[in-house]
Scaffold this motif. Structure first.
Motif, PDB file in Angstrom:
ATOM      1  N   LYS A   1      -1.003  13.507  -6.297  1.00 19.68           N
ATOM      2  CA  LYS A   1      -0.082  12.833  -7.232  1.00 19.68           C
ATOM      3  C   LYS A   1      -0.449  13.140  -8.678  1.00 19.68           C
ATOM      4  O   LYS A   1       0.418  13.267  -9.544  1.00 19.68           O
TER       5      LYS A   1
ATOM      6  N   GLY B   1      -5.263   6.853 -12.554  1.00 19.19           N
ATOM      7  CA  GLY B   1      -3.957   6.517 -11.986  1.00 19.19           C
ATOM      8  C   GLY B   1      -2.933   7.598 -12.288  1.00 19.19           C
ATOM      9  O   GLY B   1      -3.061   8.323 -13.283  1.00 19.19           O
ATOM     10  N   ALA B   2      -1.940   7.700 -11.414  1.00 21.96           N
ATOM     11  CA  ALA B   2      -0.903   8.734 -11.595  1.00 21.96           C
ATOM     12  C   ALA B   2       0.447   8.206 -11.142  1.00 21.96           C
ATOM     13  O   ALA B   2       1.303   8.966 -10.695  1.00 21.96           O
ATOM     14  N   GLY B   3       0.647   6.898 -11.281  1.00 20.75           N
ATOM     15  CA  GLY B   3       1.925   6.289 -10.898  1.00 20.75           C
ATOM     16  C   GLY B   3       2.867   6.191 -12.081  1.00 20.75           C
ATOM     17  O   GLY B   3       2.675   6.843 -13.119  1.00 20.75           O
ATOM     18  N   GLY B   4       3.876   5.350 -11.932  1.00 15.78           N
ATOM     19  CA  GLY B   4       4.912   5.184 -12.951  1.00 15.78           C
ATOM     20  C   GLY B   4       4.365   4.717 -14.288  1.00 15.78           C
ATOM     21  O   GLY B   4       4.812   5.163 -15.346  1.00 15.78           O
ATOM     22  N   ALA B   5       3.375   3.832 -14.261  1.00 17.76           N
ATOM     23  CA  ALA B   5       2.821   3.280 -15.497  1.00 17.76           C
ATOM     24  C   ALA B   5       2.182   4.385 -16.338  1.00 17.76           C
ATOM     25  O   ALA B   5       2.335   4.413 -17.557  1.00 17.76           O
TER      26      ALA B   5
ATOM     27  N   PHE C   1     -11.168  11.102  -8.116  1.00 15.13           N
ATOM     28  CA  PHE C   1     -12.134  10.204  -8.753  1.00 15.13           C
ATOM     29  C   PHE C   1     -13.569  10.757  -8.721  1.00 15.13           C
ATOM     30  O   PHE C   1     -14.366  10.485  -9.600  1.00 15.13           O
TER      31      PHE C   1
ATOM     32  N   ASN D   1      -6.923  10.491 -10.053  1.00 15.23           N
ATOM     33  CA  ASN D   1      -6.213   9.564  -9.164  1.00 15.23           C
ATOM     34  C   ASN D   1      -6.829   9.572  -7.774  1.00 15.23           C
ATOM     35  O   ASN D   1      -7.417  10.561  -7.343  1.00 15.23           O
ATOM     36  N   ARG D   2      -6.691   8.419  -7.081  1.00 19.30           N
ATOM     37  CA  ARG D   2      -7.178   8.292  -5.703  1.00 19.30           C
ATOM     38  C   ARG D   2      -6.535   9.383  -4.843  1.00 19.30           C
ATOM     39  O   ARG D   2      -7.208  10.089  -4.104  1.00 19.30           O
ATOM     40  N   THR D   3      -5.216   9.529  -4.965  1.00 22.73           N
ATOM     41  CA  THR D   3      -4.496  10.600  -4.265  1.00 22.73           C
ATOM     42  C   THR D   3      -4.362  11.772  -5.231  1.00 22.73           C
ATOM     43  O   THR D   3      -3.516  11.752  -6.129  1.00 22.73           O
TER      44      THR D   3
ATOM     45  N   GLU E   1      -9.775  -4.923  -7.928  1.00 22.60           N
ATOM     46  CA  GLU E   1     -10.655  -3.809  -7.555  1.00 22.60           C
ATOM     47  C   GLU E   1     -10.891  -2.874  -8.730  1.00 22.60           C
ATOM     48  O   GLU E   1     -10.136  -2.882  -9.690  1.00 22.60           O
TER      49      GLU E   1
ATOM     50  N   THR F   1      -4.214   2.313 -13.159  1.00 19.98           N
ATOM     51  CA  THR F   1      -4.033   2.083 -11.714  1.00 19.98           C
ATOM     52  C   THR F   1      -3.619   0.633 -11.474  1.00 19.98           C
ATOM     53  O   THR F   1      -3.785  -0.218 -12.350  1.00 19.98           O
ATOM     54  N   ALA F   2      -3.121   0.385 -10.276  1.00 18.87           N
ATOM     55  CA  ALA F   2      -2.771  -0.982  -9.902  1.00 18.87           C
ATOM     56  C   ALA F   2      -3.972  -1.691  -9.277  1.00 18.87           C
ATOM     57  O   ALA F   2      -3.840  -2.789  -8.753  1.00 18.87           O
ATOM     58  N   ALA F   3      -5.160  -1.061  -9.348  1.00 21.02           N
ATOM     59  CA  ALA F   3      -6.362  -1.623  -8.708  1.00 21.02           C
ATOM     60  C   ALA F   3      -6.690  -3.016  -9.248  1.00 21.02           C
ATOM     61  O   ALA F   3      -7.086  -3.896  -8.486  1.00 21.02           O
TER      62      ALA F   3
ATOM     63  N   GLN G   1      -5.441  -6.058  -7.580  1.00 20.95           N
ATOM     64  CA  GLN G   1      -6.151  -6.486  -6.369  1.00 20.95           C
ATOM     65  C   GLN G   1      -7.602  -6.855  -6.691  1.00 20.95           C
ATOM     66  O   GLN G   1      -8.419  -7.030  -5.772  1.00 20.95           O
TER      67      GLN G   1
HETATM   68  P1  ATR Z   1       2.820   1.736 -11.272  1.00 21.38           P
HETATM   69  O1  ATR Z   1       4.283   1.872 -11.554  1.00 21.38           O
HETATM   70  O2  ATR Z   1       2.238   0.392 -11.614  1.00 21.38           O
HETATM   71  O3  ATR Z   1       2.035   2.858 -11.849  1.00 21.38           O
HETATM   72  P2  ATR Z   1       2.613   3.016  -8.699  1.00 21.38           P
HETATM   73  O4  ATR Z   1       3.588   4.064  -9.116  1.00 21.38           O
HETATM   74  O5  ATR Z   1       2.699   2.430  -7.335  1.00 21.38           O
HETATM   75  O6  ATR Z   1       2.689   1.766  -9.677  1.00 21.38           O
HETATM   76  O7  ATR Z   1       1.132   3.590  -8.950  1.00 21.38           O
HETATM   77  C1  ATR Z   1       0.003   2.836  -8.685  1.00 21.38           C
HETATM   78  C2  ATR Z   1      -1.235   3.617  -9.127  1.00 21.38           C
HETATM   79  O8  ATR Z   1      -2.393   2.823  -8.907  1.00 21.38           O
HETATM   80  C3  ATR Z   1      -1.454   4.896  -8.324  1.00 21.38           C
HETATM   81  O9  ATR Z   1      -2.090   5.834  -9.148  1.00 21.38           O
HETATM   82  C4  ATR Z   1      -2.376   4.410  -7.208  1.00 21.38           C
HETATM   83  O10 ATR Z   1      -3.138   5.430  -6.597  1.00 21.38           O
HETATM   84  P3  ATR Z   1      -2.498   6.321  -5.391  1.00 21.38           P
HETATM   85  O11 ATR Z   1      -1.575   7.296  -6.049  1.00 21.38           O
HETATM   86  O12 ATR Z   1      -3.661   6.953  -4.750  1.00 21.38           O
HETATM   87  O13 ATR Z   1      -1.778   5.338  -4.505  1.00 21.38           O
HETATM   88  C5  ATR Z   1      -3.274   3.498  -7.985  1.00 21.38           C
HETATM   89  N1  ATR Z   1      -3.961   2.472  -7.157  1.00 21.38           N
HETATM   90  C6  ATR Z   1      -3.424   1.393  -6.552  1.00 21.38           C
HETATM   91  N2  ATR Z   1      -4.360   0.652  -5.947  1.00 21.38           N
HETATM   92  C7  ATR Z   1      -5.554   1.267  -6.184  1.00 21.38           C
HETATM   93  C8  ATR Z   1      -6.916   1.001  -5.838  1.00 21.38           C
HETATM   94  N3  ATR Z   1      -7.244  -0.081  -5.110  1.00 21.38           N
HETATM   95  N4  ATR Z   1      -7.866   1.862  -6.266  1.00 21.38           N
HETATM   96  C9  ATR Z   1      -7.540   2.937  -6.996  1.00 21.38           C
HETATM   97  N5  ATR Z   1      -6.285   3.263  -7.355  1.00 21.38           N
HETATM   98  C10 ATR Z   1      -5.294   2.436  -6.961  1.00 21.38           C
END
Ligand code: ATR
Length: 275
Positions: free
Chosen positions: A160, A131-135, A178, A155-157, A199, A192-194, A197
């Motif tokens: 980022k 993951g590479a989001g805010g968390a 990945f 990260n998926r993207t 996932e 990640t936020a996976a 969901q």
């Molecule tokens: P947060 O503040 O919780 O980190 P965010 O900034 O929206 O929220 O970041 C979500 C992270 O979860 C991102 O790294 C996202 O990957 P992308 O940058 O590719 O969007 C990752 N993420 C969310 N759903 C995912 C999934 N189903 N599988 C893999 N990575 C996922």
């Protein structure tokens, strides 16, 4: 007659399921501090007004949660260096001059849960973060301060992860997709936020062996999807983020009250309540 109450609160949206009021009230009882801690639901778009009103009322400190941590960072007039790097603030308070201070205790919470509660050493470790989001950004500075041998952000993207790595000019940090992760790791952290969901990020099981500790920053009453998968790959240890939640709250409590509560008791109580 009793004096005015010291008021604290958590602001977020949604907020109904926040465990922060329970945690901070247990800390207050345990340390003999007299305070009140509530949860405040804030409209998206109404955050500045809400914190202005809170502090104008003479109230003392705020925990900030989703989706306001980045806005809290922008509104803080003084930020600690770790909050500066995190790009997000989860703790607000005003000093005697009315200046609004912001800190981020999430990374300290993660490090404390790993080291103090679970005897997982980060120094010299190979660390994989998914993951590479805010968390993830929120915890990187305190994690890097522990001097791991190597931190890989996958990260998926991919772009980022690259952008995030550029914010930390530390040689021990790199980015990949990945399907580009190489070698095995001592510590694998899911940021990640996976999990939300249900996932699992699509990574190879080769990153994990008996010596690997896997840490899901999410928590739930049942084992998380990530932790189940890691256990099935043979991970020596799997941990969820409940300990991080309690530890980051303890850091907040220490900032506001000057005393760090004993977290073990509170963590046990929450874990039993969730079971
Ligand atoms: P947060 O503040 O919780 O980190 P965010 O900034 O929206 O929220 O970041 C979500 C992270 O979860 C991102 O790294 C996202 O990957 P992308 O940058 O590719 O969007 C990752 N993420 C969310 N759903 C995912 C999934 N189903 N599988 C893999 N990575 C996922």
């Amino acid at each position: 007659m009793a004096g005015p109450v010291d008021n604290y609160a958590v602001m977020g949206n949604p907020i109904a399921h926040s465990k922060s009021p329970v945690i901070h009230t247990l800390f207050a009882d345990q340390t003999g501090q007299s305070l009140r801690y509530t949860a405040i639901l804030v409209d998206v778009g109404g955050f500045k007004k809400a914190i202005d009103e809170f502090f104008e009322n003479g109230d003392l400190g705020l925990s900030i949660t989703v989706p306001f941590k980045e806005e809290a960072w922008r509104l803080a007039e003084k930020r600690t260096s770790r909050a500066e790097k995190a790009g997000a603030v989860n703790t607000l308070w005003q000093d005697e001059h009315g200046l609004l201070h912001g800190d981020n205790t999430d990374g300290l919470g993660l490090v404390a849960d790993l080291k103090a509660n679970n005897r997982v050493s980060i120094k010299g470790a190979r660390v994989l973060i998914l993951g590479a989001g805010g968390a993830v950004r929120g915890v990187l500075e305190p994690l890097l301060a522990e001097q791991p041998a190597d931190v890989v952000i996958a990260n998926r993207t991919r772009s980022k992860a690259d952008t995030l790595v550029e914010c930390f000019e530390d040689k021990a940090i790199s980015a990949c997709g990945f399907d580009e992760i190489e070698g095995r790791f001592d510590l694998v952290i899911n940021g990640t936020a996976a999990s939300l969901q249900g996932e699992m990020p699509p990574i190879s099981g080769h990153v994990i062996d008996q010596g690997t500790c896997c840490y899901d920053m999410m928590y739930s009453a049942d084992e998380t999807v990530f932790n189940r998968w890691c256990r099935e790959q043979g991970a020596g240890k799997t941990l969820d983020g409940l300990g991080m939640l309690v530890e980051q709250a303890a850091e907040q409590f220490a900032i506001w009250r000057g005393v760090r509560p004993d977290t073990r008791q509170v963590l046990e109580l929450l874990r039993n309540e969730m079971a």
